[in-house]
Design a protein around this motif. Sequence first.
Motif, PDB file in Angstrom:
ATOM      1  N   UNK A 195       0.815  -1.219   0.000  1.00 46.81           N
ATOM      2  CA  UNK A 195       0.000   0.000   0.000  1.00 46.81           C
ATOM      3  C   UNK A 195       0.844   1.262   0.000  1.00 46.81           C
ATOM      4  N   UNK A 196       2.058   1.169   0.564  1.00 41.12           N
ATOM      5  CA  UNK A 196       2.930   2.360   0.616  1.00 41.12           C
ATOM      6  C   UNK A 196       3.902   2.430  -0.555  1.00 41.12           C
ATOM      7  N   UNK A 197       3.953   1.375  -1.387  1.00 41.00           N
ATOM      8  CA  UNK A 197       4.869   1.350  -2.537  1.00 41.00           C
ATOM      9  C   UNK A 197       4.430   2.387  -3.569  1.00 41.00           C
ATOM     10  N   UNK A 198       5.383   3.151  -4.093  1.00 39.59           N
ATOM     11  CA  UNK A 198       5.050   4.244  -5.010  1.00 39.59           C
ATOM     12  C   UNK A 198       5.754   4.182  -6.359  1.00 39.59           C
ATOM     13  N   UNK A 199       6.856   3.453  -6.450  1.00 37.85           N
ATOM     14  CA  UNK A 199       7.642   3.530  -7.689  1.00 37.85           C
ATOM     15  C   UNK A 199       7.874   2.175  -8.360  1.00 37.85           C
ATOM     16  N   UNK A 200       8.324   1.164  -7.592  1.00 35.41           N
ATOM     17  CA  UNK A 200       8.709  -0.097  -8.228  1.00 35.41           C
ATOM     18  C   UNK A 200       8.453  -1.274  -7.299  1.00 35.41           C
ATOM     19  N   UNK A 239      -4.510  -6.366  -4.615  1.00 40.54           N
ATOM     20  CA  UNK A 239      -3.389  -5.525  -4.210  1.00 40.54           C
ATOM     21  C   UNK A 239      -2.431  -5.251  -5.344  1.00 40.54           C
ATOM     22  N   UNK A 240      -2.195  -6.258  -6.186  1.00 36.67           N
ATOM     23  CA  UNK A 240      -1.301  -6.069  -7.323  1.00 36.67           C
ATOM     24  C   UNK A 240      -1.910  -5.092  -8.339  1.00 36.67           C
ATOM     25  N   UNK A 241      -3.209  -5.221  -8.565  1.00 37.02           N
ATOM     26  CA  UNK A 241      -3.864  -4.292  -9.502  1.00 37.02           C
ATOM     27  C   UNK A 241      -3.880  -2.872  -8.946  1.00 37.02           C
ATOM     28  N   UNK A 242      -4.001  -2.751  -7.616  1.00 38.43           N
ATOM     29  CA  UNK A 242      -3.962  -1.422  -7.004  1.00 38.43           C
ATOM     30  C   UNK A 242      -2.581  -0.786  -7.181  1.00 38.43           C
ATOM     31  N   UNK A 243      -1.524  -1.602  -7.050  1.00 37.53           N
ATOM     32  CA  UNK A 243      -0.165  -1.108  -7.300  1.00 37.53           C
ATOM     33  C   UNK A 243      -0.063  -0.522  -8.706  1.00 37.53           C
ATOM     34  N   UNK A 244      -0.485  -1.293  -9.671  1.00 37.75           N
ATOM     35  CA  UNK A 244      -0.391  -0.853 -11.059  1.00 37.75           C
ATOM     36  C   UNK A 244      -1.263   0.368 -11.309  1.00 37.75           C
ATOM     37  N   UNK A 245      -2.398   0.448 -10.615  1.00 43.78           N
ATOM     38  CA  UNK A 245      -3.268   1.608 -10.771  1.00 43.78           C
ATOM     39  C   UNK A 245      -2.624   2.897 -10.296  1.00 43.78           C
ATOM     40  N   UNK A 246      -1.650   2.792  -9.383  1.00 44.76           N
ATOM     41  CA  UNK A 246      -0.923   3.982  -8.911  1.00 44.76           C
ATOM     42  C   UNK A 246       0.285   4.294  -9.783  1.00 44.76           C
ATOM     43  N   UNK A 247       0.484   3.515 -10.834  1.00 45.12           N
ATOM     44  CA  UNK A 247       1.624   3.766 -11.728  1.00 45.12           C
ATOM     45  C   UNK A 247       2.910   3.110 -11.281  1.00 45.12           C
ATOM     46  N   UNK A 248       2.829   2.127 -10.394  1.00 39.64           N
ATOM     47  CA  UNK A 248       4.027   1.434  -9.917  1.00 39.64           C
ATOM     48  C   UNK A 248       4.519   0.467 -10.994  1.00 39.64           C
ATOM     49  N   UNK A 297      10.414  -3.427  -2.449  1.00 36.91           N
ATOM     50  CA  UNK A 297       9.544  -2.275  -2.657  1.00 36.91           C
ATOM     51  C   UNK A 297      10.395  -1.018  -2.827  1.00 36.91           C
ATOM     52  N   UNK A 298      10.234  -0.360  -3.955  1.00 43.13           N
ATOM     53  CA  UNK A 298      10.919   0.910  -4.233  1.00 43.13           C
ATOM     54  C   UNK A 298      12.432   0.814  -4.070  1.00 43.13           C
ATOM     55  N   UNK A 299      12.990  -0.391  -4.235  1.00 43.42           N
ATOM     56  CA  UNK A 299      14.446  -0.621  -4.137  1.00 43.42           C
ATOM     57  C   UNK A 299      15.002  -0.156  -2.799  1.00 43.42           C
ATOM     58  N   UNK A 300      14.144  -0.052  -1.772  1.00 42.51           N
ATOM     59  CA  UNK A 300      14.574   0.463  -0.472  1.00 42.51           C
ATOM     60  C   UNK A 300      14.206  -0.458   0.681  1.00 42.51           C
ATOM     61  N   UNK A 301      13.191  -1.288   0.509  1.00 42.76           N
ATOM     62  CA  UNK A 301      12.740  -2.207   1.551  1.00 42.76           C
ATOM     63  C   UNK A 301      12.539  -3.575   0.910  1.00 42.76           C
ATOM     64  N   UNK A 302      12.967  -4.630   1.607  1.00 43.09           N
ATOM     65  CA  UNK A 302      12.837  -5.981   1.060  1.00 43.09           C
ATOM     66  C   UNK A 302      12.349  -6.936   2.136  1.00 43.09           C
ATOM     67  N   UNK A 303      11.649  -7.969   1.693  1.00 41.98           N
ATOM     68  CA  UNK A 303      11.239  -9.069   2.571  1.00 41.98           C
ATOM     69  C   UNK A 303      11.772 -10.352   1.945  1.00 41.98           C
ATOM     70  N   UNK A 334      18.885  -2.271  -2.018  1.00 39.91           N
ATOM     71  CA  UNK A 334      19.366  -1.896  -3.346  1.00 39.91           C
ATOM     72  C   UNK A 334      20.222  -2.983  -3.972  1.00 39.91           C
ATOM     73  N   UNK A 335      21.044  -3.645  -3.152  1.00 42.41           N
ATOM     74  CA  UNK A 335      21.849  -4.755  -3.643  1.00 42.41           C
ATOM     75  C   UNK A 335      20.944  -5.889  -4.140  1.00 42.41           C
ATOM     76  N   UNK A 336      19.918  -6.242  -3.360  1.00 43.82           N
ATOM     77  CA  UNK A 336      18.993  -7.301  -3.765  1.00 43.82           C
ATOM     78  C   UNK A 336      18.251  -6.917  -5.049  1.00 43.82           C
TER      79      UNK A 336
END
Length: 323
Positions: free
Chosen positions: A127-132, A153-162, A205-211, A233-235
Amino acid sequence: MCRDTEKIHPDEPAVLCQAGLAAYRAALAHGSALAPVPECVRELGLLRPHGDDPDVYVPVPPDVAAHRLGRPVERALLEGQQWLLSLRDSLAPAERLYREEQQRAVSPVRVLRERGVIRDTLRTLSESCRHEFQAAQPGGPRDPERLAVSLPGMLALLGRGVRYRTLYQHSVRTHGPTLDFMEQVQAAGGRFRTLDELFDRMIIYDRAVAVVRDQRYSATGYALLIEHPGIAGFLAGVFDHAWARAEPVAHDAAHARPAPLTDEKRRTVLRLMVEGHTDAGIASRLGMSPRTVATHIKRAADQFGSRSRAHLAYLLGKSDILD
């Protein structure tokens, strides 16, 4: 010469030369030696001027000479040790403060325990992802129920332009529910690619947070939340490298379903068999069932007319089918 000025540091002790040893031997034998004596025995304190006659040198036991020459060094070492102790005492309050603040600070890596906690965390991050959005999903075909839950959730991501990219293994190309999920996400702008072998599960998420999966545990209910941008970023770079090598999954009017890449999967199965992996091990690595692995191997055995698994591995090694 008692010193080699090109090889010995000026502060290093002198080296005994043959003339010096001969002079020291003569002084020991006769009780003294007359000047001049070699420089090395004087510097090392092995021959010392007599108190009443400076032209006469008396021998000194080596341990006594060493103790006398070493006293300044021992004194400097003791002073250095005392200085270090004082330095540690001076910095002790700052060290305690530093450790306290580090314990209060948020760790860049947190353990997520229990599947519900992991799902809630992934939902919040999506929900907080904005770019990638980048995901690697090994293990073959996905559970249809989980795909249906994640689709909104995946469609919502794409709807925000992610920007949306996911990697699967080749075995999903024949799994209807996974293909249906991919088709809907692709229609909204998402992209999928597949590889024969894929590293462990991870979502970025956004090349800044990973799980990622916590590999300390064999159970699936443990994950690591990585909030360090450098590690994430490495991942993301690892994902980019795998994405560049992967095969695109395309849905179009001419091909309602993407090509299953059967020949490539079979080559991978046979390559792993030649390397000595069991059917179960190959199935786990490629995200397919052991029965499918056995089928690929049997077809190859029939094709080559092999009498055993070892014979098949030998014949495959001689052929160019795995190249």
